[in-house]
Motif scaffolding. Sequence first.
Motif, PDB file in Angstrom:
ATOM      1  N   LEU A 241       0.765  -1.443  -0.278  1.00 18.43           N
ATOM      2  CA  LEU A 241       0.030  -0.087  -0.002  1.00 18.43           C
ATOM      3  C   LEU A 241       0.659   1.074  -0.102  1.00 18.43           C
ATOM      4  N   GLU A 242       2.083   1.254   0.790  1.00 21.64           N
ATOM      5  CA  GLU A 242       2.753   2.504   1.120  1.00 21.64           C
ATOM      6  C   GLU A 242       3.726   2.882  -0.163  1.00 21.64           C
ATOM      7  N   SER A 243       4.711   1.794  -0.401  1.00 24.52           N
ATOM      8  CA  SER A 243       5.757   1.980  -1.231  1.00 24.52           C
ATOM      9  C   SER A 243       5.737   1.236  -2.464  1.00 24.52           C
ATOM     10  N   GLY A 244       4.510   0.171  -2.720  1.00 25.74           N
ATOM     11  CA  GLY A 244       4.830  -0.384  -3.788  1.00 25.74           C
ATOM     12  C   GLY A 244       5.679  -1.446  -4.037  1.00 25.74           C
ATOM     13  N   PHE A 245       5.861  -2.272  -2.740  1.00 28.03           N
ATOM     14  CA  PHE A 245       6.588  -3.342  -2.768  1.00 28.03           C
ATOM     15  C   PHE A 245       8.324  -2.976  -2.930  1.00 28.03           C
ATOM     16  N   LYS A 246       8.566  -1.888  -2.268  1.00 26.54           N
ATOM     17  CA  LYS A 246      10.193  -1.651  -2.364  1.00 26.54           C
ATOM     18  C   LYS A 246      10.906  -2.214  -1.112  1.00 26.54           C
ATOM     19  N   ALA A 247      10.176  -2.535  -0.011  1.00 23.46           N
ATOM     20  CA  ALA A 247      10.995  -3.282   0.835  1.00 23.46           C
ATOM     21  C   ALA A 247      11.119  -4.701   0.905  1.00 23.46           C
ATOM     22  N   LEU A 248       9.745  -5.329   0.589  1.00 22.83           N
ATOM     23  CA  LEU A 248       9.421  -6.666   0.151  1.00 22.83           C
ATOM     24  C   LEU A 248       9.278  -7.131  -1.236  1.00 22.83           C
ATOM     25  N   PRO A 249       9.846  -8.224  -1.663  1.00 21.44           N
ATOM     26  CA  PRO A 249       9.239  -8.341  -3.159  1.00 21.44           C
ATOM     27  C   PRO A 249       7.696  -8.727  -3.290  1.00 21.44           C
ATOM     28  N   VAL A 250       7.048  -8.274  -4.360  1.00 23.27           N
ATOM     29  CA  VAL A 250       5.837  -8.550  -4.583  1.00 23.27           C
ATOM     30  C   VAL A 250       5.620  -9.997  -4.746  1.00 23.27           C
ATOM     31  N   GLU A 251       6.402 -10.717  -5.179  1.00 17.22           N
ATOM     32  CA  GLU A 251       6.590 -12.311  -5.497  1.00 17.22           C
ATOM     33  C   GLU A 251       6.250 -12.770  -3.834  1.00 17.22           C
ATOM     34  N   TYR A 252       6.754 -12.158  -2.804  1.00 15.04           N
ATOM     35  CA  TYR A 252       6.655 -12.916  -1.563  1.00 15.04           C
ATOM     36  C   TYR A 252       5.176 -12.786  -0.872  1.00 15.04           C
ATOM     37  N   ALA A 253       4.690 -11.467  -1.518  1.00 17.28           N
ATOM     38  CA  ALA A 253       3.151 -11.227  -0.889  1.00 17.28           C
ATOM     39  C   ALA A 253       2.389 -12.041  -1.872  1.00 17.28           C
ATOM     40  N   ALA A 254       2.743 -12.058  -2.921  1.00 15.86           N
ATOM     41  CA  ALA A 254       1.668 -12.783  -4.024  1.00 15.86           C
ATOM     42  C   ALA A 254       1.630 -14.570  -3.487  1.00 15.86           C
TER      43      ALA A 254
ATOM     44  N   ILE B 232      -5.879   0.893   8.884  1.00 15.00           N
ATOM     45  CA  ILE B 232      -5.382   0.088   7.904  1.00 15.00           C
ATOM     46  C   ILE B 232      -6.656   0.139   6.689  1.00 15.00           C
ATOM     47  N   VAL B 233      -7.764   0.160   7.389  1.00 14.46           N
ATOM     48  CA  VAL B 233      -8.940   0.226   6.619  1.00 14.46           C
ATOM     49  C   VAL B 233      -9.088   1.553   5.748  1.00 14.46           C
ATOM     50  N   LEU B 234      -8.712   2.423   6.192  1.00 13.19           N
ATOM     51  CA  LEU B 234      -8.830   3.936   5.348  1.00 13.19           C
ATOM     52  C   LEU B 234      -7.351   3.921   4.633  1.00 13.19           C
ATOM     53  N   GLU B 235      -6.566   3.569   5.109  1.00  9.09           N
ATOM     54  CA  GLU B 235      -5.053   3.473   4.256  1.00  9.09           C
ATOM     55  C   GLU B 235      -5.414   2.718   3.061  1.00  9.09           C
ATOM     56  N   ALA B 236      -6.117   1.443   3.194  1.00  9.96           N
ATOM     57  CA  ALA B 236      -6.454   0.699   1.846  1.00  9.96           C
ATOM     58  C   ALA B 236      -7.321   1.504   0.858  1.00  9.96           C
TER      59      ALA B 236
END
Length: 441
Positions: free
Chosen positions: A277-290, A404-408
């Motif tokens: 939500l905040e950085s577009g997966f700059k700290a963690l790989p998007v593949e890990y999230a997926a 987090i609901v509002l952030e999302a």
Amino acid sequence: METSDRRFNLIQQVALCSAIFLVAFGVHKALAWRETSVLPVPVTRQIPLSGEDKNLARNAWRYFELNRSQTGLVTSAAGFPATTMWDVANQLAGMVAARELGLISLQEFDPWMTQVLATLQKLPLYRNELPNKAYNATTLVPIDYGQPEKRQEVGFSAVELGRLARWLDIVAVRYPQHAAASRAVTSRWKLDRLVKDGQIMAATTASGKEVWQPEGTLGYEQYAAYGLSKLGLKPTQALDVKTQTQLVDVMNVEVPTDKQGTKPNCVVSEPYVLDGLESGFKALPVEYAARLLQAQQHRYLATNQLTAWSETNLDQAPWQVHNCVVADGRPWQTVTPGGEDATAFRGSSTKIAIAWNVLFRNRYTERTYKGMRWLADPQQGVFAGFYEESQQPNRALTLNTNAIVLEALLYNQTAQPIEEWASNSQVVSRSTGGFSLTDEN
């Protein structure tokens, strides 16, 4: 001849119906195969908020209105006077989202933000170095979270301060009128205590003695390290995510876990969705999230249980649990923060359901979100989630859930990582909002 024609027409209709059924069945099977076999992909398009989304946003903002203290700080849990640095960051996130979604006017937002930043500039620091782990939100006295009336300096958390650093930076970039005050908050901090040899550090005290050691496991560690880099720190080892990762098979999905051996080694959704939500997966790989999301999809398909697992507060003792996709190498464990079994309290989180949906938006995330977005009291806020065993709401009301609901929903509205949106003054006019409180459609 008429009988023959009718029979022919009937055969045609049956054939047509059969063809339609086979096509529909094939489409269903193709979609089901895609859900189980192909990693989810983030959405990149702006999706207007629905009426249900807007109601959810109003419900979440109600928590802020009801739990604001005289110092401007919002308490971590409804009716409980404490707050943490993680939740101060949650408050900034919720306030920014509410402003941009039109839930609060600029005339209300600016004085409140000014008050919050002034409060943060005068917090008594742990050993005059860094913010204490918790404070009484009304008196600003440093406390142990569970004892809000007793002054105690208990240490600091780099993970929590990393989240706060992210949001102070977003506020400074998005609202130039608050930039100097945002940066003044961290100018008092003894920053070299937060990083050592590229690792992020935390301090705890017991019997007057301090223990200073690395903090965090895969997920939270990288999320926080990225935030601390906003302060000019270089947590290089913490950000080196791949050297810390080992994969564990969870329902035929290779889920990333921490190989450092810290216990309880619990893999949850929260740091991944927040980084998305905040950085577009700059700290963690998007593949890990997926992969983490896909494992939860597989659990739903196997058990018919909506699965949006993470850390969550409870409306009963033990008051907090971690619903772990993997814990110490074992899938689908629910434990207390101390690592004790809490299977009876397992359940899914409203904040995670909405966050996964705005980030990846597929059939499964939409199903989960629609199944959970009703978990709220319009007079109090959004509930934490539901219990699997009883299928009853978990009525805990916390700042973390509602922020987090509002952030999302802000991410959903802008279709950009929030820090990217913050730097683009053309995305949302500061003089209007995404929708008004009177807009019911």
